[in-house]
Motif scaffolding. Structure first.
Motif, PDB file in Angstrom:
ATOM      1  N   PRO A 210      68.449  66.531  97.105  1.00 13.61           N
ATOM      2  CA  PRO A 210      68.156  65.119  96.873  1.00 13.61           C
ATOM      3  C   PRO A 210      68.944  64.542  95.686  1.00 13.61           C
ATOM      4  CG  PRO A 210      66.146  66.316  97.261  1.00 13.61           C
ATOM      5  CD  PRO A 210      67.225  67.333  97.141  1.00 13.61           C
ATOM      6  N   VAL A 211      69.193  65.355  94.665  1.00 17.79           N
ATOM      7  CA  VAL A 211      69.935  64.867  93.506  1.00 17.79           C
ATOM      8  C   VAL A 211      71.348  64.489  93.916  1.00 17.79           C
ATOM      9  CG1 VAL A 211      70.541  65.344  91.126  1.00 17.79           C
ATOM     10  CG2 VAL A 211      68.642  66.531  92.165  1.00 17.79           C
TER      11      VAL A 211
ATOM     12  N   ILE B 190      71.010  61.095  96.845  1.00 18.03           N
ATOM     13  CA  ILE B 190      70.621  59.735  96.497  1.00 18.03           C
ATOM     14  C   ILE B 190      71.760  58.965  95.802  1.00 18.03           C
ATOM     15  CG2 ILE B 190      69.021  58.387  95.057  1.00 18.03           C
ATOM     16  CD1 ILE B 190      66.820  60.386  95.972  1.00 18.03           C
ATOM     17  N   PRO B 191      72.411  59.553  94.762  1.00 17.75           N
ATOM     18  CA  PRO B 191      73.530  58.804  94.169  1.00 17.75           C
ATOM     19  C   PRO B 191      74.723  58.649  95.104  1.00 17.75           C
ATOM     20  CG  PRO B 191      72.740  60.494  92.684  1.00 17.75           C
ATOM     21  CD  PRO B 191      72.121  60.757  94.001  1.00 17.75           C
TER      22      PRO B 191
ATOM     23  N   TYR C 269      79.620  64.227  89.881  1.00 21.78           N
ATOM     24  CA  TYR C 269      79.546  62.780  90.000  1.00 21.78           C
ATOM     25  C   TYR C 269      78.126  62.297  90.319  1.00 21.78           C
ATOM     26  CZ  TYR C 269      79.610  58.188  91.954  1.00 21.78           C
ATOM     27  OH  TYR C 269      79.279  56.901  92.219  1.00 21.78           O
ATOM     28  N   PRO C 270      77.460  62.879  91.343  1.00 25.53           N
ATOM     29  CA  PRO C 270      76.091  62.420  91.639  1.00 25.53           C
ATOM     30  C   PRO C 270      75.141  62.565  90.460  1.00 25.53           C
ATOM     31  CG  PRO C 270      76.890  63.756  93.436  1.00 25.53           C
ATOM     32  CD  PRO C 270      77.895  63.873  92.341  1.00 25.53           C
ATOM     33  N   LEU C 271      75.323  63.636  89.690  1.00 27.30           N
ATOM     34  CA  LEU C 271      74.437  63.844  88.547  1.00 27.30           C
ATOM     35  C   LEU C 271      74.605  62.718  87.525  1.00 27.30           C
ATOM     36  CD1 LEU C 271      72.344  65.855  87.642  1.00 27.30           C
ATOM     37  CD2 LEU C 271      74.105  67.044  86.348  1.00 27.30           C
TER      38      LEU C 271
ATOM     39  N   GLU D 229      75.865  59.741  88.103  1.00 28.04           N
ATOM     40  CA  GLU D 229      75.408  58.499  88.738  1.00 28.04           C
ATOM     41  C   GLU D 229      73.883  58.412  88.705  1.00 28.04           C
ATOM     42  OE1 GLU D 229      77.600  56.132  90.462  1.00 28.04           O
ATOM     43  OE2 GLU D 229      75.799  54.896  90.485  1.00 28.04           O
ATOM     44  N   ALA D 230      73.215  59.549  88.967  1.00 30.89           N
ATOM     45  CA  ALA D 230      71.744  59.555  88.955  1.00 30.89           C
ATOM     46  C   ALA D 230      71.227  59.228  87.561  1.00 30.89           C
ATOM     47  CB  ALA D 230      71.210  60.914  89.405  1.00 30.89           C
TER      48      ALA D 230
ATOM     49  N   LEU E 192      71.789  55.525  87.025  1.00 28.27           N
ATOM     50  CA  LEU E 192      70.809  54.702  87.760  1.00 28.27           C
ATOM     51  C   LEU E 192      69.428  54.770  87.112  1.00 28.27           C
ATOM     52  CD1 LEU E 192      71.703  55.633  91.447  1.00 28.27           C
ATOM     53  CD2 LEU E 192      71.917  53.373  90.412  1.00 28.27           C
TER      54      LEU E 192
ATOM     55  N   TYR F 119      66.935  52.183  93.991  1.00 29.34           N
ATOM     56  CA  TYR F 119      67.816  53.324  93.731  1.00 29.34           C
ATOM     57  C   TYR F 119      67.448  54.022  92.429  1.00 29.34           C
ATOM     58  CZ  TYR F 119      70.785  51.595  97.479  1.00 29.34           C
ATOM     59  OH  TYR F 119      71.249  51.195  98.694  1.00 29.34           O
TER      60      TYR F 119
ATOM     61  N   SER G 256      66.323  57.855  92.048  1.00 33.95           N
ATOM     62  CA  SER G 256      67.068  58.787  91.197  1.00 33.95           C
ATOM     63  C   SER G 256      66.140  59.558  90.272  1.00 33.95           C
ATOM     64  CB  SER G 256      68.097  58.045  90.347  1.00 33.95           C
ATOM     65  OG  SER G 256      69.110  57.560  91.169  1.00 33.95           O
TER      66      SER G 256
ATOM     67  N   ALA H 259      64.742  62.346  92.130  1.00 34.00           N
ATOM     68  CA  ALA H 259      65.752  63.390  92.301  1.00 34.00           C
ATOM     69  C   ALA H 259      65.942  64.181  91.007  1.00 34.00           C
ATOM     70  CB  ALA H 259      67.073  62.769  92.745  1.00 34.00           C
ATOM     71  N   LEU H 260      66.011  63.461  89.881  1.00 36.11           N
ATOM     72  CA  LEU H 260      66.213  64.137  88.594  1.00 36.11           C
ATOM     73  C   LEU H 260      65.012  65.009  88.230  1.00 36.11           C
ATOM     74  CD1 LEU H 260      67.930  61.263  86.596  1.00 36.11           C
ATOM     75  CD2 LEU H 260      68.947  63.451  87.243  1.00 36.11           C
TER      76      LEU H 260
END
Lengths: 277, 282
Positions: free
Chosen positions: A121-122, A125-126, B24-26, B28-29, B32, B248, B252, B255-256
């Protein structure tokens, strides 16, 4: 004599235990398959534990009216793309880990394993935000790119152990006889590693086929099968579809996975054993 | 000269890909979750944590892990020990036991819905055998405890296989010689199990526990199919916030939270089990 009876009793208890466990795994699969083809009357008849009248109506409705067939096609495309991308990136890396001694090898291997542990999910979502910017949202390529991130660490580790099992001497001999390293790899190592690679590819296929969270979030119209099924049978509050649609959906989702275990069963234990230790 | 750089060149694409898709997602999360209009802000965190669903989701996610993971470990250990010897039908038994490895959480949820629904197999069977006169209700908001049970059953059925396979692979790596030597010196089955097999299995048990716990933190498909939001879990609430509410930032934070829990639990396992392993070896 007493010892012999004791031995027999132990043996019977052992087989009874194994049988119970096997039944506990198998019966739900058989039952859900039967119920997927059960007629409505049989399902609601309280006397009928095992249905006797069958119909393909529910499976057909799920497949062709509710879009599971498109979901299957999308799932296959996504899984094949995932295999293509993760193997083209993972095979060179796996080969390097198997064949070369170099500084930082253990650190790199460890970080690859650590990245595999990253919660989905981490990542997912981004990615939505990024994909909207890149016009990748709701595309099969977008899902495949995310699934590749999931499958790639596995592919690196498993291909390295497969290449490691092909003897180095064969490759060296080929190079003595004038082949380049690439030529030796393509002509000698790759063909010998092929069955193992095929098993790893099948496993990657199943991983992508089963993944639902990423696929559900990144797509709306072009959904893979699990994402499609999830939106058919469970609305936001859960439990939206009638029961027999759920049975049919269970059957459609399970069948390919079962076929996979049948073909790849020889490799399953070794693959996981090597990957996870 | 070229050979020295070759392995790095071969690994680089894969590593770069992974770092991008994880790194990158980390970032971005975090962006956000902790910014508003481009500056640092705890507004989103407050919005997420003031929702009682957040705390319920946290509670249920941890509860599922606490119930399911230990049960799976014990069950898988017993099964692996049972299967790791010669008997007729061994290959078939192992084959059947690994089947759930390839069944997805969504499919497992649907299969157990088939088994446990009001007109499902279990209820009809028990009623026809005269054991119960009324169907046992597993699904619906008013039967949340039964929904919890149904999810536990489905997860046990589906995901014990992975623990089983890891432990079985570990068992097969234990050299016969140790066990035979112990037997010569008169160690019974339980002594051998306690003094040799379990200590030598520690690395396998550790990987199995880490993997299962991390996946338990992300539990989604089974819960969403069997209970929907009756029983909120972190991944499900993140999914809901993203797809229904389109928030969002809050998604996030869910997710975190999963990431944070995973890191903490993973670190605990590594620390805790390693220490014990060394102690036993001394």
């Amino acid at each position: 004599m007493n010892d012999k009876t004791k031995f027999m009793l132990k043996k019977i208890a052992f087989y009874a235990f194994i049988f119970t466990v096997v039944a506990w795994i198998v019966i739900p699969i058989i039952v859900s398959t039967l119920y997927a083809f059960s007629s409505k009357l049989d399902y609601y008849d309280p006397e009928k534990v095992v249905p006797t009248n069958f119909t393909t109506a529910w499976v057909k409705t799920i497949l062709f009216t509710l879009g599971a067939w498109d979901g299957i096609k999308n799932s296959v495309v996504v899984a094949l793309l995932t295999i293509a991308i993760s193997f083209s990136l993972g095979i060179p890396a796996g080969y390097a880990v198997a064949r070369f001694a170099f500084r930082g090898k253990d650190t790199i291997k460890l970080s690859i394993v650590a990245l595999r542990m990253f919660p989905i999910p981490v990542m997912a979502i981004p990615l939505v935000v990024l994909y909207i910017r890149l016009n990748l949202i709701d595309t099969l390529l977008g899902v495949a790119l995310a699934h590749t991130a999931m499958a790639l660490p596995f592919v690196v580790l498993i291909t390295s152990s497969i290449f490691g099992s092909v003897e180095k001497e064969l490759e060296e001999a080929a190079m003595v006889f004038g082949l380049t390293r690439l030529g030796a790899f393509l002509k000698i190592t790759l063909p010998l590693a092929l069955p193992g690679l095929a098993a790893a590819a099948m496993f990657t296929f199943v991983m992508s086929w089963n993944e639902v969270f990423v696929a559900s979030i990144l797509t709306l119209h072009n959904r893979t099968l699990p994402a499609q099924i999830l939106s058919i049978v469970a609305g936001a509050s859960g439990g939206a579809a009638p029961a027999y649609y759920k049975f049919a959906a269970a059957f459609i989702m399970t069948l390919p996975a079962m076929m996979f275990v049948f073909f790849a069963r020889r490799y399953l234990v070794t693959m996981w054993g090597i990957t996870l230790r | 000269m070229r050979t020295r750089h070759l392995p790095y060149l071969l690994i680089l694409p894969a590593l770069a890909y992974l770092l991008f898709f994880i790194g990158y997602p980390l970032l971005e999360a975090l962006y956000l979750a902790f910014t508003k209009n481009g500056t640092f802000s705890l507004e989103t965190v407050r919005r997420a944590t003031s929702d009682p669903m957040f705390w319920k989701a946290l509670k249920y996610t941890l509860a599922f892990a606490a119930v399911i993971v230990p049960l799976q470990l014990v069950l898988a250990l017993i099964l692996a020990l049972a299967v790791n010897r010669a008997f007729r039908g061994k290959d078939l038994a192992i084959y059947v036991l690994v089947i759930p490895l390839t069944i997805s959480d969504v499919a497992a949820g649907l299969i157990w819905y088939t088994m446990l629904s009001d007109h499902g197999f279990m209820n009809k069977l028990l009623m026809n055998l005269g054991i119960i006169s009324e169907p046992i209700h597993f699904f619906g908001y008013q039967y949340r405890n039964m929904e919890f049970l149904a999810i536990v059953i489905a997860e046990l059925w589906r995901a014990t296989a992975i623990v089983f396979v890891i432990i079985l692979a570990g068992l097969q790596m234990i050299s016969r010689e140790y066990l035979e030597a112990a037997e010569v010196f008169g160690a019974g089955y339980w002594t051998r199990l306690r003094r040799i097999v379990i200590p030598m299995l520690k690395p396998s048990i550790q990987s199995a526990l880490i993997i299962r716990t991390l996946f338990a933190m992300q539990v989604f498909g089974v819960v969403w199919i069997l209970a929907g939001r009756d029983i909120p879990v972190l991944a499900g609430e993140g999914f809901y916030q993203l797809t229904e509410i389109k928030d969002y930032g809050v998604a996030s934070i869910y997710a975190l939270t999963i990431a944070l829990l995973s890191i903490v639990l993973g670190a605990l396992y590594v620390k805790f089990l390693k220490a014990e392993y060394l102690e036993v070896r001394q």
